[in-house]
Design an enzyme around this catalytic site. Structure first.
Site, PDB file in Angstrom:
ATOM      1  N   CYS A 185      -4.184  -6.492 -10.427  1.00 52.09           N
ATOM      2  CA  CYS A 185      -4.031  -6.871  -8.861  1.00 52.09           C
ATOM      3  C   CYS A 185      -4.018  -5.745  -8.108  1.00 52.09           C
ATOM      4  O   CYS A 185      -4.038  -5.962  -6.909  1.00 52.09           O
ATOM      5  CB  CYS A 185      -2.474  -7.485  -9.004  1.00 52.09           C
ATOM      6  SG  CYS A 185      -1.850  -8.819 -10.185  1.00 52.09           S
ATOM      7  N   HIS A 216       3.062  -4.499  -1.419  1.00 57.02           N
ATOM      8  CA  HIS A 216       2.716  -5.187  -2.430  1.00 57.02           C
ATOM      9  C   HIS A 216       3.800  -6.520  -2.568  1.00 57.02           C
ATOM     10  O   HIS A 216       2.986  -7.725  -2.858  1.00 57.02           O
ATOM     11  CB  HIS A 216       2.601  -4.596  -3.793  1.00 57.02           C
ATOM     12  CG  HIS A 216       1.994  -5.362  -4.884  1.00 57.02           C
ATOM     13  ND1 HIS A 216       0.793  -5.790  -4.702  1.00 57.02           N
ATOM     14  CD2 HIS A 216       2.604  -5.587  -6.044  1.00 57.02           C
ATOM     15  CE1 HIS A 216       0.346  -6.345  -5.763  1.00 57.02           C
ATOM     16  NE2 HIS A 216       1.452  -6.319  -6.789  1.00 57.02           N
ATOM     17  N   HIS A 248       0.221 -14.899  -4.267  1.00 61.73           N
ATOM     18  CA  HIS A 248      -0.249 -13.608  -4.930  1.00 61.73           C
ATOM     19  C   HIS A 248      -1.681 -13.971  -5.121  1.00 61.73           C
ATOM     20  O   HIS A 248      -2.024 -14.682  -6.114  1.00 61.73           O
ATOM     21  CB  HIS A 248       0.458 -13.171  -6.042  1.00 61.73           C
ATOM     22  CG  HIS A 248       0.407 -11.789  -6.567  1.00 61.73           C
ATOM     23  ND1 HIS A 248      -0.836 -11.334  -6.538  1.00 61.73           N
ATOM     24  CD2 HIS A 248       1.000 -10.854  -7.227  1.00 61.73           C
ATOM     25  CE1 HIS A 248      -0.737  -9.955  -6.965  1.00 61.73           C
ATOM     26  NE2 HIS A 248       0.486  -9.899  -7.508  1.00 61.73           N
TER      27      HIS A 248
END
Lengths: 406, 409
Positions: free
Chosen positions: B163, B296, B333
């Site tokens: 990620c 994040h 996400h």
């Protein structure tokens, strides 16, 4: 000021079909042992082939069987090689684990595991599915597992560039050192031979045995594709001046690395309109402040492909002439894609031992112009060697290695 | 050699909140979310588990005419990436890219492996009870596809750190441009919805059955999203010369690794703290200058608490603490694209002098003791940070500065 000096290799680790320690790997090179073996990883019958350069019975030491279930095979290879490289370097990671980085080239991951995982998902009822292997399907699994195992907290990077991946990783690692992101970096490349990856290259018609005999002899007249191998190579890199300061034993130094990128279809290695390799060699030599006469040997990327071998033979001959000794290490370990760090490590072994291995199985080919070795060649002092890689989709890289200047 | 100042000169975005940065930005600021019930996941599920259908697919308006020039069999993610790249180049108002332009692309499981194509093939083979017969030829090739399309001879690389992949792609692009190795870099990523990712996070019990709500006390996990984000990085001097407004400058970045577990961070927050401290040091910026952090903020309990803990510690000695928000309540996400998505958000926040909201936040988790934005606010912030943390503990933090014609801070 950005550091422009040499990069020292202070540690090496290998997992290969000709040895899973640097000592056994070295012995195999000295004795001209090939890693070619019968293909056992999958049933090859439908493809009418029999051979691979796979590694039989590898087991990561120091781990219980149940722990190994959570670490995929590419990660196991990488951990083993990185552990050896770190140990040999003697670098005290524990003093500041943030100062040490890891870069791993892993384009195909553990693709069989991904296939099995997805098959299970597609067949099962997801609500009841326990994805023990999900963390192993991510492309950065090998680098991450290695960091966990070795407690390395610096930048942790995975690059994907297939055959040229390991050299891309080296370039990335050198960038880390030169921009002061780390003091030391473990750089590796790993590839796992599997049915799926074989299928990938078979689809591209790059494997041996489709258009001719199933052989892997770079530069030979009979060559028609490669036989695949697997493995992992890891080197510990530091700025040469830092390595000297801490009294590290330097195995070899990287004087320069040069890459050429050209637009090329993703299924091909070469295009008719690509620029000549002389651009790569010019840059390599000028950054190292050396002339071509100072180069003692060339570790070619030739991998028994018709086009790649012919192209690089022409490139080497045109630039360096017909005297420069040329070898192709893939004759020992097959085409190992991302694990081609093993070529660099083989070159380091040869620098240390002042010899150059032959191209195994090669008995001459009038179409080749370079001085391709049929027998092992000894040197009084082997000082400067070039190691090269050519990648799918248009990239050619070369690294100039030199004996340590002590 | 003196390093060159690097700026972001162009943005291309295909997001769950719309295509193009203007549409995305407008929707983000008004608190819209792209997370919605979808039926795109094809695996067998319990019909009661609605969470399996919550996701944030892209709202995609193709660049007119572009699809006609792309190969028909181009994988969906690479198709999105081509569109986003084209938008970014247009946005940067570059007539002709320098031939040494770098293409550095973040790779995720979906994008790197062309996993959707692979899933389709696998499903076919399973149904016929046979071994897999085909693997995706285009896997790990996105950067080459872009370089081919624009005839670029600069460095090409795919970086895979889960990620945080695309953040590191931007970081490496920054290095290449600042050190003079290339005169322009295309940094980007397209990561798309796929069963591999969704099933994995579902199995880890990390999917919020409702919408993802970062930093909310009732949050239960992530919602998967998809996006294609491309940023153009150039030497500041060059962009100013051609009289193009820039979004912001990139000042520096840092990467590190938890080296603890594959699936969860070091919960003390020390690793995230070290990361942001190093990024600020590399950028020669003091913590007190930071006005905004694009977190994040995934919406998982542990990640949000840990990130908040690190931010709290970083600014504990300062009289003011920065505003913080996560965009994942709006965009989901977006996996490998999440990092550069945050970077683009920061660039837009600095340029437009507006900080975006933490969409979905109703009741702040008291354990996340930081200043989280419930709504967008107008603020002339000078320095901002974009965070990205990942599976395997691969973390990246990037520091940006507002570009002011008179000079920097």
């Amino acid at each position: 000021m950005m550091y422009r000096g040499n990069i020292a290799i202070t540690g090496m680790g290998v997992v290969s079909s000709i040895g899973t320690t640097v000592d056994s790997f070295t012995e195999s090179i000295k004795k001209n042992y090939s890693g070619l073996t019968h293909l056992n990883r999958f049933d090859p019958t439908p493809f009418n082939i029999s051979y691979s350069f796979e590694i039989p019975n590898f087991k990561l030491e120091g781990k219980k069987s149940q722990d190994l279930l959570r670490i995929n095979k590419t990660s196991q290879y990488t951990i083993a090689a990185a552990r050896d490289a770190l140990k040999q370097s003697g670098y005290p990671v524990e003093l500041n684990p943030y100062e040490v980085g890891i870069v791993v080239s892993s384009s195909f991951l553990d693709f069989s595991l991904v296939t099995k995982y997805l098959t299970d998902v597609l067949k099962s009822h997801l609500k009841d599915y326990r994805p023990l292997q999900f963390p192993n399907t991510v492309p950065n699994a090998a680098a991450a597992h290695t960091a966990i195992e070795l407690k390395i907290k610096g930048p942790n990077v995975t690059v994907m560039n297939k055959h040229n991946g390991a050299f891309s990783a080296i370039k990335y690692g050198i960038n880390m050192l030169r921009t002061n992101q780390v003091k030391m970096v473990l750089v590796g490349g790993v590839d796992l031979f599997s049915y799926e990856i074989f299928l990938y290259f078979r689809q591209l018609e790059r494997t041996a045995g489709i258009k001719g005999p199933e052989i892997h002899i770079p530069f030979s007249r009979e060559r028609n594709g490669f036989i695949m191998g697997e493995g992992c190579g890891v080197v510990a890199l530091e700025k040469a001046e830092d390595a000297r300061k801490r009294g590290a034993s330097i195995i070899a130094e990287i004087c320069s690395i040069s890459n050429m990128y050209f637009p090329c279809p993703i299924t091909q290695y070469l295009t008719a309109d690509m620029p000549g390799a002389e651009l790569v060699y010019d840059k390599l030599l000028s950054e190292a402040n050396l002339t071509k006469e100072k180069i003692d040997a060339f570790f070619s990327c030739a991998n028994s492909s018709i086009d790649i071998d012919a192209w690089e033979d022409e490139a080497i001959f045109s630039y360096f002439g017909g005297d420069l000794p040329v070898t192709a290490f893939s004759s020992f370990i097959g085409e190992v894609s991302d694990a081609s760090m093993l070529h660099l490590i083989a070159a380091c072994v040869c620098l240390r031992n002042n010899f150059l291995p032959p191209v195994l199985g090669y008995s001459g080919n009038p179409e080749m112009q370079s001085n391709i070795l049929q027998k092992k060649k000894y040197f009084d002092r082997l000082e400067n060697v070039i190691v090269s890689r050519l990648g799918l989709g248009g990239s050619y890289s070369a690294i100039l290695l030199t004996s340590p200047k002590n | 050699m003196k390093k060159r100042k690097v700026c972001i000169s162009g943005i291309g975005m295909i997001t769950p909140l719309g295509t193009g940065w203007k549409k995305f930005w407008q929707n983000l600021l008004t608190g819209k979310t792209g997370i919605r019930p979808t039926n795109i996941f094809k695996f067998p599920v319990d019909p009661d588990e609605t969470a399996l259908h919550m996701a944030a697919p892209v709202d995609f308006d193709p660049v007119p005419g572009l699809d006609n020039t792309l190969p028909e069999d181009l994988y969906w993610g690479d198709r999105l990436l081509c569109h986003a790249t084209s938008m970014a180049i247009d946005d940067a108002k570059i007539n002709s890219l320098p031939s040494n332009t770098a293409v550095i692309i973040g790779a995720g499981a979906s994008s790197a492996l062309n996993i959707e194509e692979f899933e389709s093939q696998l499903t076919l083979d399973i149904s016929k009870n046979r071994n897999i017969t085909r693997v995706p030829i285009g896997m790990a090739s996105s950067e080459k596809i872009i370089a081919n399309r624009f005839r670029l001879f600069g460095p090409k690389m795919m970086i895979a750190t889960a990620c945080s992949s695309s953040s590191l792609a931007l970081g490496y692009s920054f290095d290449l441009v600042s050190t003079g190795e290339c005169d322009c870099a295309i940094a980007g990523c397209a990561d798309t919805l796929c069963q591999l990712t969704h099933s994995g996070f579902y199995g880890l019990r990390s999917i919020d059955p409702d919408r993802c709500r970062p930093f909310d006390r009732d949050r239960r996990g992530i919602s998967i999203g998809e996006a294609a984000i491309v940023l153009i990085l150039e030497p500041l001097e060059k962009v100013v010369q051609r009289k193009k407004e820039v979004y912001c400058t990139v000042e520096g970045y840092a990467a590190n690794c938890d080296a603890e577990r594959m699936t969860s961070p070091d919960e003390t927050g020390k690793v995230f703290l070290q990361l942001m401290q190093k990024a600020l040091k590399n950028a020669s910026v003091s913590p007190e200058d930071v006005g905004y952090i694009c977190a994040h903020g995934t919406g998982t309990v542990i990640n949000d608490i840990t990130e908040a803990k690190a931010i709290k510690q970083l600014f504990t000695l300062n009289s003011t603490s920065p505003w913080v928000s996560s965009i994942k309540g709006a965009t989901g996400h977006c996996m490998a694209a999440a990092g550069i998505f945050n970077c683009a958000t920061v660039a837009l926040a600095l340029k437009n002098e507006i900080l975006p909201p933490n969409t979905g936040l109703k009741n702040k988790d008291e354990r996340c003791d930081i200043s989280i934005l419930k709504k967008s606010i107008r603020l002339n912030c000078k320095v901002a940070i974009a965070n990205a943390f990942a599976f395997g503990g691969n973390n990246v933090s990037i520091v940006f500065k507002k570009w002011e014609k008179e000079g920097s801070l």
